[in-house]
Structures are given as C-alpha cells and as structure tokens.
Write a protein that holds these residues in place. Structure first.
Motif, PDB file in Angstrom:
ATOM      1  N   PRO A   1      24.775  42.019 -44.786  1.00  0.00           N
ATOM      2  CA  PRO A   1      23.581  41.865 -45.623  1.00  0.00           C
ATOM      3  C   PRO A   1      23.862  41.208 -46.982  1.00  0.00           C
ATOM      4  O   PRO A   1      22.954  40.767 -47.661  1.00  0.00           O
ATOM      5  CB  PRO A   1      23.085  43.287 -45.839  1.00  0.00           C
ATOM      6  CG  PRO A   1      23.869  44.159 -44.949  1.00  0.00           C
ATOM      7  CD  PRO A   1      25.096  43.426 -44.581  1.00  0.00           C
ATOM      8  N   ILE A   2      25.118  41.129 -47.382  1.00  0.00           N
ATOM      9  CA  ILE A   2      25.485  40.612 -48.696  1.00  0.00           C
ATOM     10  C   ILE A   2      25.899  39.151 -48.550  1.00  0.00           C
ATOM     11  O   ILE A   2      26.697  38.808 -47.687  1.00  0.00           O
ATOM     12  CB  ILE A   2      26.646  41.440 -49.289  1.00  0.00           C
ATOM     13  CG1 ILE A   2      26.268  42.912 -49.321  1.00  0.00           C
ATOM     14  CG2 ILE A   2      27.009  40.940 -50.674  1.00  0.00           C
ATOM     15  CD1 ILE A   2      27.440  43.834 -49.548  1.00  0.00           C
ATOM     16  N   ALA A   3      25.401  38.305 -49.430  1.00  0.00           N
ATOM     17  CA  ALA A   3      25.672  36.857 -49.364  1.00  0.00           C
ATOM     18  C   ALA A   3      27.020  36.519 -49.984  1.00  0.00           C
ATOM     19  O   ALA A   3      27.123  35.742 -50.924  1.00  0.00           O
ATOM     20  CB  ALA A   3      24.572  36.088 -50.057  1.00  0.00           C
TER      21      ALA A   3
ATOM     22  N   ALA B   1      22.104  25.439 -38.202  1.00  0.00           N
ATOM     23  CA  ALA B   1      22.989  24.754 -39.134  1.00  0.00           C
ATOM     24  C   ALA B   1      23.193  25.575 -40.404  1.00  0.00           C
ATOM     25  O   ALA B   1      24.204  25.451 -41.068  1.00  0.00           O
ATOM     26  CB  ALA B   1      22.419  23.385 -39.476  1.00  0.00           C
ATOM     27  N   LYS B   2      22.217  26.417 -40.756  1.00  0.00           N
ATOM     28  CA  LYS B   2      22.342  27.273 -41.929  1.00  0.00           C
ATOM     29  C   LYS B   2      23.006  28.580 -41.522  1.00  0.00           C
ATOM     30  O   LYS B   2      22.929  29.003 -40.388  1.00  0.00           O
ATOM     31  CB  LYS B   2      20.961  27.609 -42.490  1.00  0.00           C
ATOM     32  CG  LYS B   2      20.133  26.437 -42.906  1.00  0.00           C
ATOM     33  CD  LYS B   2      18.813  26.950 -43.393  1.00  0.00           C
ATOM     34  CE  LYS B   2      17.736  25.902 -43.311  1.00  0.00           C
ATOM     35  NZ  LYS B   2      16.426  26.459 -43.576  1.00  0.00           N
ATOM     36  N   SER B   3      23.643  29.218 -42.467  1.00  0.00           N
ATOM     37  CA  SER B   3      24.207  30.536 -42.205  1.00  0.00           C
ATOM     38  C   SER B   3      23.225  31.585 -42.694  1.00  0.00           C
ATOM     39  O   SER B   3      22.660  31.473 -43.779  1.00  0.00           O
ATOM     40  CB  SER B   3      25.549  30.702 -42.919  1.00  0.00           C
ATOM     41  OG  SER B   3      26.528  29.942 -42.279  1.00  0.00           O
ATOM     42  N   THR B   4      23.014  32.593 -41.892  1.00  0.00           N
ATOM     43  CA  THR B   4      22.083  33.667 -42.213  1.00  0.00           C
ATOM     44  C   THR B   4      22.807  35.001 -42.065  1.00  0.00           C
ATOM     45  O   THR B   4      23.899  35.061 -41.503  1.00  0.00           O
ATOM     46  CB  THR B   4      20.882  33.632 -41.248  1.00  0.00           C
ATOM     47  OG1 THR B   4      21.360  33.853 -39.917  1.00  0.00           O
ATOM     48  CG2 THR B   4      20.140  32.302 -41.313  1.00  0.00           C
ATOM     49  N   PRO B   5      22.197  36.080 -42.554  1.00  0.00           N
ATOM     50  CA  PRO B   5      22.826  37.390 -42.363  1.00  0.00           C
ATOM     51  C   PRO B   5      23.024  37.735 -40.888  1.00  0.00           C
ATOM     52  O   PRO B   5      24.037  38.318 -40.508  1.00  0.00           O
ATOM     53  CB  PRO B   5      21.853  38.361 -43.023  1.00  0.00           C
ATOM     54  CG  PRO B   5      21.077  37.551 -43.986  1.00  0.00           C
ATOM     55  CD  PRO B   5      21.022  36.167 -43.417  1.00  0.00           C
ATOM     56  N   GLY B   6      22.075  37.353 -40.045  1.00  0.00           N
ATOM     57  CA  GLY B   6      22.213  37.615 -38.616  1.00  0.00           C
ATOM     58  C   GLY B   6      23.383  36.874 -38.001  1.00  0.00           C
ATOM     59  O   GLY B   6      24.116  37.412 -37.168  1.00  0.00           O
ATOM     60  N   GLN B   7      23.567  35.626 -38.415  1.00  0.00           N
ATOM     61  CA  GLN B   7      24.706  34.862 -37.905  1.00  0.00           C
ATOM     62  C   GLN B   7      26.016  35.430 -38.405  1.00  0.00           C
ATOM     63  O   GLN B   7      27.009  35.431 -37.692  1.00  0.00           O
ATOM     64  CB  GLN B   7      24.580  33.401 -38.308  1.00  0.00           C
ATOM     65  CG  GLN B   7      23.538  32.660 -37.515  1.00  0.00           C
ATOM     66  CD  GLN B   7      23.455  31.210 -37.930  1.00  0.00           C
ATOM     67  OE1 GLN B   7      23.778  30.855 -39.057  1.00  0.00           O
ATOM     68  NE2 GLN B   7      23.003  30.378 -37.017  1.00  0.00           N
ATOM     69  N   LYS B   8      26.010  35.933 -39.653  1.00  0.00           N
ATOM     70  CA  LYS B   8      27.224  36.549 -40.187  1.00  0.00           C
ATOM     71  C   LYS B   8      27.572  37.800 -39.382  1.00  0.00           C
ATOM     72  O   LYS B   8      28.735  38.040 -39.057  1.00  0.00           O
ATOM     73  CB  LYS B   8      27.038  36.891 -41.662  1.00  0.00           C
ATOM     74  CG  LYS B   8      28.291  37.412 -42.326  1.00  0.00           C
ATOM     75  CD  LYS B   8      28.068  37.646 -43.811  1.00  0.00           C
ATOM     76  CE  LYS B   8      29.307  38.205 -44.462  1.00  0.00           C
ATOM     77  NZ  LYS B   8      29.104  38.507 -45.887  1.00  0.00           N
TER      78      LYS B   8
ATOM     79  N   ASP C   1      29.383  32.578 -50.620  1.00  0.00           N
ATOM     80  CA  ASP C   1      28.081  31.991 -50.922  1.00  0.00           C
ATOM     81  C   ASP C   1      27.332  31.574 -49.665  1.00  0.00           C
ATOM     82  O   ASP C   1      27.887  30.938 -48.774  1.00  0.00           O
ATOM     83  CB  ASP C   1      28.251  30.766 -51.828  1.00  0.00           C
ATOM     84  CG  ASP C   1      28.820  31.138 -53.175  1.00  0.00           C
ATOM     85  OD1 ASP C   1      28.622  32.297 -53.594  1.00  0.00           O
ATOM     86  OD2 ASP C   1      29.468  30.281 -53.804  1.00  0.00           O
ATOM     87  N   ASP C   2      26.067  31.939 -49.612  1.00  0.00           N
ATOM     88  CA  ASP C   2      25.157  31.556 -48.523  1.00  0.00           C
ATOM     89  C   ASP C   2      25.649  31.952 -47.141  1.00  0.00           C
ATOM     90  O   ASP C   2      25.407  31.252 -46.171  1.00  0.00           O
ATOM     91  CB  ASP C   2      24.882  30.049 -48.561  1.00  0.00           C
ATOM     92  CG  ASP C   2      24.215  29.627 -49.852  1.00  0.00           C
ATOM     93  OD1 ASP C   2      23.464  30.437 -50.423  1.00  0.00           O
ATOM     94  OD2 ASP C   2      24.455  28.497 -50.287  1.00  0.00           O
ATOM     95  N   TYR C   3      26.388  33.048 -47.043  1.00  0.00           N
ATOM     96  CA  TYR C   3      26.853  33.594 -45.760  1.00  0.00           C
ATOM     97  C   TYR C   3      27.747  32.617 -44.996  1.00  0.00           C
ATOM     98  O   TYR C   3      27.805  32.639 -43.778  1.00  0.00           O
ATOM     99  CB  TYR C   3      25.666  33.997 -44.876  1.00  0.00           C
ATOM    100  CG  TYR C   3      24.708  34.935 -45.538  1.00  0.00           C
ATOM    101  CD1 TYR C   3      24.990  36.287 -45.615  1.00  0.00           C
ATOM    102  CD2 TYR C   3      23.521  34.475 -46.093  1.00  0.00           C
ATOM    103  CE1 TYR C   3      24.117  37.164 -46.221  1.00  0.00           C
ATOM    104  CE2 TYR C   3      22.641  35.348 -46.699  1.00  0.00           C
ATOM    105  CZ  TYR C   3      22.937  36.683 -46.768  1.00  0.00           C
ATOM    106  OH  TYR C   3      22.073  37.549 -47.373  1.00  0.00           O
TER     107      TYR C   3
END
Length: 132
Positions: free
Chosen positions: A94-96, A28-35, A99-101
């Motif tokens: 790697p950059i947010a 449910a959260k966005s992370t760098p890996g998901q981005k 906001d919050d990927y």
C-alpha cells in the motif's frame, strides 16, 4: 450475414481494441495491486526459478565448466534476494516506496526472461551538493 449481426460484430471488435489499449496503458504503470502481485510471485517462485535461470546465463557466458558452479552460487544468492524483495513488496504494497510503486528488481517477475538486476535508482548514491 445481416446488417444487425455485422453491427454487433463491429461493436464487439471496437470495444475489444479499446479495452486492450486501456489495459496496456494500465499495465505500463505500477500500481499497489501490481506491487502486491510482484511480491507474491517473487516470494513464492523467487528461489525456484532464479537458480536455473542464472545457471543458464552463466553457462552461456562462461561455458559449462565455470558456468554451472558460478551460476548455482549466483542463482542461490539472487534467489534469496528475490524472495526477500518479494516479502518486502508484499508487506509494503500500500505504500508508494520506491517512487510510484516501481519494481526493485528487473525483470519484475521471476518467470520473465533476462538476467536479474537491481534497480539503478536503489544502487545510486545521492549526489552531494557542491560547495561554493
């Protein structure tokens, strides 16, 4: 079934449920890996999958006579946009930013259902400060 087998089966079932719940919260959260994953999927499949999807939705809304050509043109444009957004997300994972990927396009991946929309946070203009 003996007691030891039942205890092991119960432990496996409980750990599966707990792991599934933790994974669901993480997805449910966005992370760098998901981005990065969104970027790779949109870069490689953006144009290929956006074109038929947009033709489908436009044909459903306007009928085949107008929907097919309008869907082709809109799908081509949205597919190019999805491809460019995919390249951007892959290069900046790697950059947010945003906001919050958070994803730029909705649906996040080209193979998800729904019409493609740009995130309202990116379209919205900053509010001007009211002067007294």
């Amino acid at each position: 079934m003996n007691t030891a087998s039942r205890a092991v089966l119960l432990a496996v079932a409980i750990s599966t449920v707990i792991a599934g719940q933790a994974l669901g919260e993480e997805l449910a959260k966005s992370t760098p890996g998901q981005k990065a994953l969104r970027g790779a999927a949109n870069l490689s499949l953006g144009l290929v999958l956006e074109l038929p999807r947009t033709i489908y939705y436009e044909t459903k809304a306007q009928g085949p006579l107008l929907g097919i050509p309008a869907g082709f043109l809109a799908g081509f444009g949205l597919g190019l946009m999805r491809t460019v957004v995919g390249a951007y997300e892959l290069l900046t994972f790697p950059i947010a930013v945003p906001d919050d990927y958070k994803p730029i396009l909705s649906p996040s991946f080209p193979f998800e259902q729904g019409r493609t929309k740009v995130s309202p946070a990116l379209i919205e203009r900053p509010k001007e400060a009211t002067q007294p």
